[in-house]
Design an enzyme around this catalytic site. Structure first.
Site, PDB file in Angstrom:
ATOM      1  N   ASN A 166      17.178  67.592 -14.194  1.00  0.00           N
ATOM      2  CA  ASN A 166      15.858  66.560 -13.734  1.00  0.00           C
ATOM      3  C   ASN A 166      15.654  65.688 -15.024  1.00  0.00           C
ATOM      4  O   ASN A 166      16.433  65.582 -15.680  1.00  0.00           O
ATOM      5  CB  ASN A 166      14.740  67.274 -13.077  1.00  0.00           C
ATOM      6  CG  ASN A 166      14.075  68.098 -14.301  1.00  0.00           C
ATOM      7  OD1 ASN A 166      14.416  67.949 -15.316  1.00  0.00           O
ATOM      8  ND2 ASN A 166      13.359  69.025 -13.887  1.00  0.00           N
ATOM      9  N   GLU A 181      15.732  63.353  -9.271  1.00  0.00           N
ATOM     10  CA  GLU A 181      14.396  62.591  -9.370  1.00  0.00           C
ATOM     11  C   GLU A 181      13.343  63.146  -8.162  1.00  0.00           C
ATOM     12  O   GLU A 181      12.616  62.150  -7.695  1.00  0.00           O
ATOM     13  CB  GLU A 181      14.563  61.184  -9.447  1.00  0.00           C
ATOM     14  CG  GLU A 181      15.413  60.636 -10.472  1.00  0.00           C
ATOM     15  CD  GLU A 181      15.487  59.034 -10.624  1.00  0.00           C
ATOM     16  OE1 GLU A 181      15.071  58.408  -9.973  1.00  0.00           O
ATOM     17  OE2 GLU A 181      16.424  58.739 -11.231  1.00  0.00           O
ATOM     18  N   GLY A 182      13.545  64.275  -7.893  1.00  0.00           N
ATOM     19  CA  GLY A 182      12.273  64.980  -6.937  1.00  0.00           C
ATOM     20  C   GLY A 182      12.504  64.287  -5.661  1.00  0.00           C
ATOM     21  O   GLY A 182      13.536  63.916  -5.298  1.00  0.00           O
ATOM     22  N   ASP A 190      17.809  74.834  -7.120  1.00  0.00           N
ATOM     23  CA  ASP A 190      19.067  75.660  -6.841  1.00  0.00           C
ATOM     24  C   ASP A 190      19.608  75.373  -5.351  1.00  0.00           C
ATOM     25  O   ASP A 190      21.042  75.432  -5.653  1.00  0.00           O
ATOM     26  CB  ASP A 190      18.436  77.127  -6.774  1.00  0.00           C
ATOM     27  CG  ASP A 190      17.629  77.344  -8.030  1.00  0.00           C
ATOM     28  OD1 ASP A 190      17.996  76.962  -9.066  1.00  0.00           O
ATOM     29  OD2 ASP A 190      16.876  78.327  -7.962  1.00  0.00           O
TER      30      ASP A 190
HETATM   31  O1  RIB Z   1      14.422  77.953  -9.648  1.00  0.00           O
HETATM   32  C1  RIB Z   1      13.267  78.858  -8.927  1.00  0.00           C
HETATM   33  C2  RIB Z   1      13.635  80.017  -9.721  1.00  0.00           C
HETATM   34  O2  RIB Z   1      12.718  79.687 -10.923  1.00  0.00           O
HETATM   35  C3  RIB Z   1      12.693  80.921  -9.119  1.00  0.00           C
HETATM   36  O3  RIB Z   1      13.323  81.748  -7.976  1.00  0.00           O
HETATM   37  C4  RIB Z   1      12.255  81.907 -10.503  1.00  0.00           C
HETATM   38  O4  RIB Z   1      12.926  82.967 -10.353  1.00  0.00           O
HETATM   39  C5  RIB Z   1      12.437  81.045 -11.509  1.00  0.00           C
HETATM   40  O5  RIB Z   1      13.531  81.651 -12.330  1.00  0.00           O
END
Ligand code: RIB
Length: 292
Positions: free
Chosen positions: A183, A211-212, A242
């Site tokens: 980010n 950038e969100g 993620d």
């Molecule tokens: O990216 C989100 C994660 O970051 C969460 O699930 C938490 O575990 C943190 O590590």
């Protein structure tokens, strides 16, 4: 089917919802408490599996109740756990999350994730040779990230580094990674001597800055490109990054062009925030395709 390896953290998220985030020294009354599987590595593995990839996780859990739940969750989502070995002398990693005022605050206790050491990954290194793409983040020791960058470069396997949580990254890792997905704050730590525009130009089609709600920015070799995100009613933004990383890796590993891969990943990430929990809203392949 893309073969994805994820090397990273597996945690249990302990999530409190509250209408107000407490300040220093303040106590507030919360509304709910839930435990849900999380950890950046595990989230990326689950997201990639839901999007149709064959996923191998390389990580560690404690020999405790959370560790067992984390393993069960991987299996329920079709992620291979043969390289997630329990450790006896550390607890499973935990993330302590407050959801308040439309955003999250997180304290991570790494626990067993600190045992994803270079020695451990070296023992598993043959697994990497079979993969189309490796994903890694920074909730595991820095030396492990360095080793993985060396192994991937040696085996010719593209490595996607999601440099979160933020910390400085050795230049060797920056050079060896095929894709970097910081980010804006993480990017400023990766490239302390450059502004964003200079960094983007230095790493065409390699540096993708999230950038969100604005979207994702990169340089395609000729011009800067901003791929916009999709507007949704957000319930919980935990795990959106993620989901983005996993979806981007899956799309690239399948051979989709860069712009299309970012669009696919933006769509998956936007769907992920519509439900509670880091993994709660992570979409299936069919859900992303139906919404595109
Ligand atoms: O990216 C989100 C994660 O970051 C969460 O699930 C938490 O575990 C943190 O590590």
């Amino acid at each position: 089917m893309a073969k994805i390896g994820v090397i990273g953290s597996c945690s249990m998220d302990l999530v409190v919802t509250s209408s107000k985030r407490p300040g220093a020294g303040e106590t507030v009354l919360g509304e709910s408490f839930k435990t849900v599987p999380g950890g950046k590595g595990a989230n990326q593995a689950v997201a990639a599996a839901r999007l149709g990839a064959e996923v191998t996780m390389i990580g560690r859990v404690g020999e405790d109740g959370f560790g067992q739940e984390i393993l069960n969750n991987f299996m329920a989502n079709g992620v291979s756990v043969s390289n997630v070995e329990p450790v006896t002398d550390a607890e499973s990693g935990t993330a302590h999350i407050v959801l308040a005022e439309g955003d999250n605050s997180i304290v991570v206790v790494k626990g067993a994730n600190d045992r994803v050491t270079p020695e451990y990954v070296q023992m598993k290194s043959e697994v990497l040779r079979e993969l189309d793409m490796v994903l890694i983040q920074q909730e595991i020791p820095e030396e492990t990230v360095v080793l993985v960058s060396q192994l991937c470069s040696k085996f010719g396997i593209p490595l996607m580094l999601n440099p979160a949580p933020a910390r400085a990254v050795p230049s060797e890792v920056i050079e060896k990674a095929a894709y970097l997905t910081p980010n804006q704050h993480e990017a400023s730590l990766l490239f302390p001597d450059m502004n964003i525009q200079e960094a983007l130009r230095m790493y065409p089609n390699k540096l993708f800055i999230t950038e969100g709600s604005q979207g994702v920015r990169y340089y395609d070799g000729e011009k800067e490109v901003l791929v916009p995100t999709y507007k949704v009613e957000a319930v919980d933004t935990t795990g959106a990054g993620d989901t983005f990383n996993a979806a981007f890796a899956v799309a690239l590993a399948e051979g989709k062009p860069v712009y299309e891969s970012v669009q696919f990943a933006n769509r998956a990430a936007s769907l992920s925030v519509t439900k509670f929990g880091a993994q709660g809203g992570m979409p299936t392949r069919a859900e992303v395709e139906a919404s595109l």
